[in-house]
Scaffold this motif. Structure first.
Motif, short mmCIF file in Angstrom:
data_model
loop_
_atom_site.label_atom_id
_atom_site.label_comp_id
_atom_site.label_asym_id
_atom_site.label_seq_id
_atom_site.Cartn_x
_atom_site.Cartn_y
_atom_site.Cartn_z
N LEU A 176 0.84 -1.19 0.00
CA LEU A 176 0.00 0.00 0.00
C LEU A 176 0.88 1.24 0.00
CD1 LEU A 176 -3.06 0.78 0.21
CD2 LEU A 176 -2.67 1.04 2.67
N GLU A 177 0.47 2.27 -0.74
CA GLU A 177 1.24 3.50 -0.83
C GLU A 177 0.38 4.71 -0.48
OE1 GLU A 177 3.00 3.87 -4.68
OE2 GLU A 177 4.09 1.96 -4.56
N VAL A 178 1.03 5.75 0.03
CA VAL A 178 0.33 7.00 0.32
C VAL A 178 -0.27 7.53 -0.99
CG1 VAL A 178 0.62 9.41 1.01
CG2 VAL A 178 1.76 7.58 2.30
N GLY A 179 -1.53 7.92 -0.93
CA GLY A 179 -2.22 8.41 -2.12
C GLY A 179 -3.12 7.38 -2.77
N ASP A 180 -2.98 6.10 -2.35
CA ASP A 180 -3.87 5.06 -2.88
C ASP A 180 -5.30 5.31 -2.40
OD1 ASP A 180 -1.77 3.80 -4.11
OD2 ASP A 180 -1.61 2.16 -2.65
N ARG A 181 -6.26 5.13 -3.31
CA ARG A 181 -7.67 5.18 -2.92
C ARG A 181 -8.15 3.77 -2.68
NH1 ARG A 181 -12.54 5.03 -5.89
NH2 ARG A 181 -11.40 5.29 -7.86
N ILE A 182 -8.58 3.47 -1.48
CA ILE A 182 -9.00 2.11 -1.11
C ILE A 182 -10.44 1.91 -1.54
CG2 ILE A 182 -9.31 0.50 0.80
CD1 ILE A 182 -7.16 2.12 2.32
N VAL A 183 -10.67 0.95 -2.42
CA VAL A 183 -12.01 0.76 -2.97
C VAL A 183 -12.72 -0.45 -2.35
CG1 VAL A 183 -11.64 1.97 -5.13
CG2 VAL A 183 -10.98 -0.42 -4.96
N THR A 184 -11.98 -1.52 -2.05
CA THR A 184 -12.58 -2.65 -1.34
C THR A 184 -11.58 -3.19 -0.32
OG1 THR A 184 -11.83 -4.47 -2.78
CG2 THR A 184 -13.88 -3.33 -3.41
N PHE A 185 -12.12 -3.74 0.77
CA PHE A 185 -11.32 -4.36 1.82
C PHE A 185 -12.06 -5.61 2.25
CE2 PHE A 185 -9.54 -3.90 6.38
CZ PHE A 185 -8.42 -4.68 6.06
N ASP A 186 -11.43 -6.75 2.10
CA ASP A 186 -12.07 -8.03 2.39
C ASP A 186 -13.33 -8.22 1.54
OD1 ASP A 186 -12.20 -10.50 3.63
OD2 ASP A 186 -13.34 -9.76 5.35
N GLY A 187 -13.27 -7.69 0.32
CA GLY A 187 -14.39 -7.85 -0.61
C GLY A 187 -15.54 -6.89 -0.39
N VAL A 188 -15.41 -6.01 0.60
CA VAL A 188 -16.47 -5.05 0.92
C VAL A 188 -16.11 -3.68 0.36
CG1 VAL A 188 -17.76 -3.93 2.77
CG2 VAL A 188 -17.02 -6.31 3.03
N GLU A 189 -17.06 -3.03 -0.34
CA GLU A 189 -16.80 -1.70 -0.87
C GLU A 189 -16.62 -0.71 0.27
OE1 GLU A 189 -19.46 -0.25 -3.80
OE2 GLU A 189 -19.27 -2.00 -5.11
N ILE A 190 -15.62 0.15 0.14
CA ILE A 190 -15.28 1.10 1.20
C ILE A 190 -15.85 2.47 0.84
CG2 ILE A 190 -13.42 2.25 2.44
CD1 ILE A 190 -13.77 -0.75 3.05
N ASP A 191 -16.80 2.93 1.67
CA ASP A 191 -17.42 4.24 1.45
C ASP A 191 -17.06 5.23 2.53
OD1 ASP A 191 -18.90 3.33 -0.84
OD2 ASP A 191 -20.29 2.33 0.53
N ASP A 192 -16.51 4.74 3.64
CA ASP A 192 -16.22 5.60 4.79
C ASP A 192 -15.02 5.03 5.54
OD1 ASP A 192 -16.89 6.21 7.94
OD2 ASP A 192 -17.52 7.85 6.62
N THR A 193 -14.30 5.88 6.26
CA THR A 193 -13.12 5.40 6.99
C THR A 193 -13.50 4.37 8.06
OG1 THR A 193 -13.32 7.30 8.51
CG2 THR A 193 -11.83 7.55 6.62
N ASN A 194 -14.70 4.50 8.63
CA ASN A 194 -15.13 3.54 9.66
C ASN A 194 -15.31 2.14 9.09
OD1 ASN A 194 -15.15 5.24 11.91
ND2 ASN A 194 -17.19 6.01 11.42
N ASP A 195 -15.57 2.04 7.77
CA ASP A 195 -15.72 0.72 7.15
C ASP A 195 -14.45 -0.10 7.33
OD1 ASP A 195 -18.23 1.49 6.29
OD2 ASP A 195 -17.57 2.05 4.28
N ILE A 196 -13.30 0.55 7.17
CA ILE A 196 -12.02 -0.15 7.31
C ILE A 196 -11.81 -0.60 8.75
CG2 ILE A 196 -9.50 0.15 7.18
CD1 ILE A 196 -9.96 1.98 4.79
#
Length: 222
Positions: A176-196
């Motif tokens: 992972l690099e600074v500036g990456d936009r996280i779109v899914t984590f564990d197969g779940v779409e990421i819409d908010d920081t709390n999702d992670i």
């Protein structure tokens, strides 16, 4: 006199050790998972910092209220038992005299909106603080993320971005690099920081979890 054994910002819990060499009265920790809305409860605390041992009564108004505390989302018990400044850390007790919560907040803009940390989920936190002084075996990523709105920065697409990565952390080792936009984590779409945070806390230390990011306009898995 007392000594701080350990604190945990994520659950808003601390453990103190009384230093006097004699026995103290104690309470029994109950099971907050069995609470029902409408159940009678009492709060015991020190409102305003000078009314020691004040008891107020009410009911469980709601369960699993999602509240933000220092950037962490907490699931709290809502009660209409009167809670005021100075009550924080006091016991919320059921009809059997068991502690089922630790009072920690109120809504000052309304009446009868008090909140408590459920005791069952934090029993392991308390035990870990007593044994180690910190919470052991908690999943850790080592990345700070922030939500950026559409076009906030030179036309950037809205989403959750990595803004800081700890050297040698799991996030760093994953690529992972600074500036990456996280779109899914564990197969779940990421819409908010709390999702992670929620997904991270649902796993055990050592679990490998897929992470999809967009970097320089291209989607890839880390």
């Amino acid at each position: 006199s007392a000594q701080i054994i350990g604190t945990d910002e994520q659950t808003d819990i601390a453990v103190l050790k009384l230093m006097e060499d004699h026995e103290y009265s104690s309470v029994t920790l109950g099971d907050s998972d069995t609470l029902q809305v409408g159940e009678m409860v009492i709060a015991i605390g020190n409102p305003l910092g000078r009314l020691e041992g004040t008891v107020t009564a009410g009911v469980v108004s709601a369960l699993d209220r999602q509240m933000n505390n220092n950037g962490y989302t907490m699931s709290l018990i809502q009660t209409d038992a009167s809670i005021n400044s100075g009550n924080s850390g006091g016991a919320l007790i059921n009809s059997f005299g068991e502690v089922i919560g630790v009072t920690n907040a109120k809504m000052s803009s309304a009446e009868g909106l008090g909140f408590a940390i459920p005791i069952t989920p934090v029993k392991s936190v308390i035990e870990s603080l007593i044994n180690y002084g910190y919470v052991a075996n908690r999943p850790y990523l080592g990345v700070t993320v922030t939500y950026i709105y559409d076009n906030a920065y030179y036309g950037a697409k809205g989403g959750v971005y990595a803004v800081e990565i700890v050297d040698g952390s799991p996030a760093d080792k994953s690529g992972l690099e600074v500036g990456d936009r996280i779109v899914t984590f564990d197969g779940v779409e990421i819409d908010d920081t709390n999702d992670i945070i929620d997904i991270r806390d649902s796993h055990m230390v050592g679990d490998e979890v897929p992470l999809e990011v967009v970097r320089n306009g291209k989607r890839s898995e880390e």
